[in-house]
Design a protein around this motif. Structure first.
Motif, mmCIF file in Angstrom:
data_model
loop_
_atom_site.group_PDB
_atom_site.id
_atom_site.type_symbol
_atom_site.label_atom_id
_atom_site.label_comp_id
_atom_site.label_asym_id
_atom_site.label_seq_id
_atom_site.Cartn_x
_atom_site.Cartn_y
_atom_site.Cartn_z
ATOM 1 N N TYR A 22 49.205 30.192 41.121
ATOM 2 C CA TYR A 22 48.743 30.769 42.374
ATOM 3 C C TYR A 22 47.918 32.031 42.109
ATOM 4 O O TYR A 22 46.831 32.204 42.669
ATOM 5 C CB TYR A 22 49.931 31.085 43.282
ATOM 6 C CG TYR A 22 49.524 31.665 44.608
ATOM 7 C CD1 TYR A 22 49.209 30.832 45.678
ATOM 8 C CD2 TYR A 22 49.443 33.039 44.805
ATOM 9 C CE1 TYR A 22 48.827 31.355 46.904
ATOM 10 C CE2 TYR A 22 49.058 33.569 46.022
ATOM 11 C CZ TYR A 22 48.758 32.725 47.070
ATOM 12 O OH TYR A 22 48.368 33.254 48.263
ATOM 13 N N PHE A 23 48.418 32.904 41.251
ATOM 14 C CA PHE A 23 47.715 34.151 40.962
ATOM 15 C C PHE A 23 46.366 33.889 40.306
ATOM 16 O O PHE A 23 45.389 34.574 40.600
ATOM 17 C CB PHE A 23 48.577 35.059 40.087
ATOM 18 C CG PHE A 23 49.548 35.892 40.856
ATOM 19 C CD1 PHE A 23 49.626 37.257 40.652
ATOM 20 C CD2 PHE A 23 50.395 35.324 41.801
ATOM 21 C CE1 PHE A 23 50.525 38.036 41.368
ATOM 22 C CE2 PHE A 23 51.288 36.084 42.520
ATOM 23 C CZ PHE A 23 51.364 37.454 42.306
ATOM 24 N N LEU A 24 46.301 32.913 39.415
ATOM 25 C CA LEU A 24 45.025 32.590 38.768
ATOM 26 C C LEU A 24 44.001 32.086 39.779
ATOM 27 O O LEU A 24 42.845 32.523 39.776
ATOM 28 C CB LEU A 24 45.235 31.553 37.661
ATOM 29 C CG LEU A 24 45.915 32.062 36.392
ATOM 30 C CD1 LEU A 24 46.253 30.890 35.478
ATOM 31 C CD2 LEU A 24 45.052 33.085 35.678
ATOM 32 N N ASP A 28 40.632 34.080 40.912
ATOM 33 C CA ASP A 28 39.317 33.456 40.767
ATOM 34 C C ASP A 28 38.598 33.364 42.106
ATOM 35 O O ASP A 28 37.396 33.610 42.193
ATOM 36 C CB ASP A 28 39.446 32.068 40.134
ATOM 37 C CG ASP A 28 39.870 32.135 38.676
ATOM 38 O OD1 ASP A 28 39.839 33.234 38.083
ATOM 39 O OD2 ASP A 28 40.255 31.077 38.135
ATOM 40 N N LEU A 29 39.326 32.996 43.154
ATOM 41 C CA LEU A 29 38.727 32.921 44.479
ATOM 42 C C LEU A 29 38.226 34.293 44.917
ATOM 43 O O LEU A 29 37.123 34.424 45.444
ATOM 44 C CB LEU A 29 39.734 32.381 45.498
ATOM 45 C CG LEU A 29 39.264 32.306 46.950
ATOM 46 C CD1 LEU A 29 38.041 31.401 47.083
ATOM 47 C CD2 LEU A 29 40.393 31.803 47.831
ATOM 48 N N ASN A 33 34.442 35.008 45.962
ATOM 49 C CA ASN A 33 34.120 35.323 47.351
ATOM 50 C C ASN A 33 35.276 36.123 47.974
ATOM 51 O O ASN A 33 36.203 35.533 48.527
ATOM 52 C CB ASN A 33 33.871 34.032 48.131
ATOM 53 C CG ASN A 33 33.312 34.290 49.503
ATOM 54 O OD1 ASN A 33 33.574 35.323 50.130
ATOM 55 N ND2 ASN A 33 32.542 33.338 50.006
ATOM 56 N N PRO A 34 35.218 37.444 47.876
ATOM 57 C CA PRO A 34 36.319 38.276 48.372
ATOM 58 C C PRO A 34 36.676 38.030 49.838
ATOM 59 O O PRO A 34 37.859 37.962 50.186
ATOM 60 C CB PRO A 34 35.819 39.702 48.164
ATOM 61 C CG PRO A 34 34.814 39.593 47.065
ATOM 62 C CD PRO A 34 34.175 38.242 47.247
ATOM 63 N N HIS A 35 35.683 37.858 50.697
ATOM 64 C CA HIS A 35 35.968 37.652 52.122
ATOM 65 C C HIS A 35 36.719 36.342 52.363
ATOM 66 O O HIS A 35 37.656 36.292 53.161
ATOM 67 C CB HIS A 35 34.677 37.702 52.952
ATOM 68 C CG HIS A 35 34.041 39.047 52.955
ATOM 69 N ND1 HIS A 35 34.622 40.151 53.537
ATOM 70 C CD2 HIS A 35 32.872 39.481 52.429
ATOM 71 C CE1 HIS A 35 33.850 41.206 53.381
ATOM 72 N NE2 HIS A 35 32.771 40.827 52.706
ATOM 73 N N SER A 36 36.315 35.292 51.667
ATOM 74 C CA SER A 36 37.015 34.011 51.806
ATOM 75 C C SER A 36 38.442 34.109 51.278
ATOM 76 O O SER A 36 39.368 33.552 51.865
ATOM 77 C CB SER A 36 36.275 32.902 51.051
ATOM 78 O OG SER A 36 35.054 32.619 51.674
ATOM 79 N N SER A 50 43.906 44.512 43.311
ATOM 80 C CA SER A 50 44.852 44.771 42.226
ATOM 81 C C SER A 50 45.026 43.526 41.363
ATOM 82 O O SER A 50 45.002 43.601 40.127
ATOM 83 C CB SER A 50 46.195 45.202 42.816
ATOM 84 O OG SER A 50 47.134 45.396 41.806
ATOM 85 N N LEU A 51 45.180 42.381 41.993
ATOM 86 C CA LEU A 51 45.307 41.115 41.271
ATOM 87 C C LEU A 51 44.063 40.842 40.439
ATOM 88 O O LEU A 51 44.155 40.335 39.320
ATOM 89 C CB LEU A 51 45.544 39.977 42.265
ATOM 90 C CG LEU A 51 45.612 38.571 41.725
ATOM 91 C CD1 LEU A 51 46.743 38.440 40.718
ATOM 92 C CD2 LEU A 51 45.788 37.580 42.857
ATOM 93 N N ASN A 52 42.915 41.212 40.951
ATOM 94 C CA ASN A 52 41.657 41.012 40.254
ATOM 95 C C ASN A 52 41.621 41.764 38.923
ATOM 96 O O ASN A 52 40.928 41.358 37.995
ATOM 97 C CB ASN A 52 40.482 41.446 41.141
ATOM 98 C CG ASN A 52 39.155 41.103 40.543
ATOM 99 O OD1 ASN A 52 38.963 40.026 39.998
ATOM 100 N ND2 ASN A 52 38.225 42.032 40.641
#
Length: 114
Positions: A22-24, A28-29, A33-36, A50-52
């Motif tokens: 899930y975190f990966l 990646d998402l 595309n941060p907004h999506s 933070s996850l990024n």
């Protein structure tokens, strides 16, 4: 006490692989595309930022987190409808439910999280 509670809940159950996957995907998402990512995941921007920043070390350490870090969303009616569609094998209904979920997620996002 907390450690005991955590062990009782997850006794014999290991969600670490699901958490990592899930975190990966979420990371990646967010990178694509941060907004999506914010809309789809329903997570605040600060959490996804933070996850990024997670590198291989942090991701590898997720193997120690055995309890689930994510939980199902949506209301009971939505889940019952999905359950019926999965049981009946109706691909068109499953696709309609998935599309409805997308609209739900987009409609319930908090603009302050962006």
């Amino acid at each position: 006490m907390r450690h005991e509670f955590s062990e009782q809940i997850s006794r014999g159950k290991d969600f670490s692989r699901i958490n990592l996957e899930y975190f990966l995907v979420a990371r990646d998402l967010y990178r694509e595309n941060p907004h999506s990512a914010i809309a789809l995941l329903g997570s605040p921007k600060c959490l996804l930022e933070s996850l990024n920043e997670f590198g291989p070390r942090e991701l590898a350490n997720l193997r120690f987190v055995k309890v689930p870090l994510v939980m199902p969303r949506f209301d009971l009616h939505w889940w019952q409808r999905l359950e019926r569609a999965l049981h009946d094998g109706g691909q068109a209904e499953i696709e309609a439910i998935s599309e409805q979920a997308g609209y739900y997620l987009l409609g319930n996002r908090n603009p302050d999280d962006e």
